[in-house]
Design an enzyme around this catalytic site. Structure first.
Site: not given
Length: 344
Positions: A205, A232, A251
């Site tokens: 992350d 990234d 999402h």
């Protein structure tokens, strides 16, 4: 409340629509009692509003009126002497209740709630209202507000177990290394590795996000089997995994951005690998479904979206994957994707 599609008489229809229009009053009342930790203060007992108000340092009459509304919504039971006790729905606001939604309420309140006053901007432009209200994208804002970021990560972690059941219950035989892409503070990976002692993990992350993972992974006893990598995912993701996991990540992003993440995963995935996507799948009908609510929230907050199975198949095909299976879960669905054209 009537069932969707049930014909209503004019007066009943008027009342039903008025109730829905004023639904934000219910939401804000839940936010208030959650902030005051009324559910924890009640526990399994009935208590008078006077005692609760004194303990919380709030106005007794205002608290009574708030609890009376929420009793009508099924969260509390009101006694004849101005006392209240928890109903089954209210139990879910207790911090220690199984499946507690206490942190979820915090996630939907505050900065997330305020952007909904500008939701028409998102409908007009297709862009997130969060940027308009707060002056920058949501994740940039969290990076500059560490307390809010901590609350956000805590809320996400509180939802992991329920929404991740299809992933946790998967057959993990034959898998050696799992890469959790966008894995946050490591809650999901820690849970998975605790249940599957043969697995090794890679937590990936943003650098400022994974700094919180050390404690979680150590506490869970899996730190020695986990590599923590900051980076990234639009640029690249770590190589060396057999299975790559995207849990409630795609999402957050629009089509172009989601394609960028998937293409990064495709570059890292070996021929024998699997990509596991844990997301809600919108049913292709006109019935109520939580994913339809979340879909609009993703638009207003991040410019992202929930997707139908047709949408997922198209998105994966455009990024070089083939959707192999969809396993429906109570909270989320687990989609398994493979490299398109790879021999299986």
């Amino acid at each position: 409340m009537s069932e969707p599609g049930t014909p209503l008489q004019p007066q009943a229809a008027n009342q039903e629509l008025r109730r829905r229009i004023m639904g934000y009053i219910v939401s804000q009342s839940i936010f208030t009692v959650n902030e005051l930790r009324i559910a924890d203060r009640l526990g399994g007992e009935a208590r008078s509003v006077t005692d609760l108000a004194r303990e919380c340092g709030v106005d007794a009459d205002a608290l009574h009126r708030t609890l009376r509304l929420l009793a009508a919504e099924g969260l509390f039971h009101e006694g004849p002497t101005g006392s209240f006790r928890l109903a089954a729905l209210g139990e879910l606001l207790r911090t220690e209740a199984p499946g507690s939604l206490h942190e979820f309420v915090n996630l939907m309140a505050g900065e997330s709630y305020r952007v909904w006053a500008e939701s028409a901007y998102s409908v007009r432009t297709g862009k997130p209202a969060f940027d308009l209200v707060h002056g920058m994208p949501h994740f940039n804002w969290l990076a500059e507000h560490p307390d809010a970021a901590r609350d956000f990560n805590r809320a996400q972690a509180s939802l992991v177990t329920q929404r991740s059941l299809p992933l946790l219950e998967r057959n993990w035989q034959g898998v050696k290394t799992v890469v959790d892409v966008g894995g946050g503070n490591g809650q999901l990976l820690a849970t998975l590795l605790s249940q599957q002692p043969h697995l090794e993990g890679v937590l990936f992350d943003l650098p400022h996000v994974v700094t919180e993972a050390q404690a979680k992974l150590t506490e869970s006893g899996v730190r020695d089997r986990t590599r923590i990598v900051g980076g990234d995912f639009f640029a690249e993701v770590p190589t060396g995994g057999d299975v790559y996991v995207l849990a409630q990540i795609l999402h957050d992003w629009n089509e172009e951005q989601a394609l960028g993440i998937l293409r990064s995963c495709r570059k890292a995935l070996p021929d024998h690998g699997r990509l596991l996507i844990l997301e809600q799948v919108i049913p292709e009908d006109d019935e109520p479904h939580p994913a339809k609510l979340l879909d609009l929230h993703m638009l207003v907050l991040l410019g992202g979206r929930e997707r139908t199975e047709t949408d997922w198949r198209s998105l994966l095909a455009d990024s070089g994957f083939r959707l192999e299976s969809v396993e429906q879960g109570a909270r989320s669905s687990l989609m398994t994707a493979v490299l398109d054209g790879a021999a299986r």
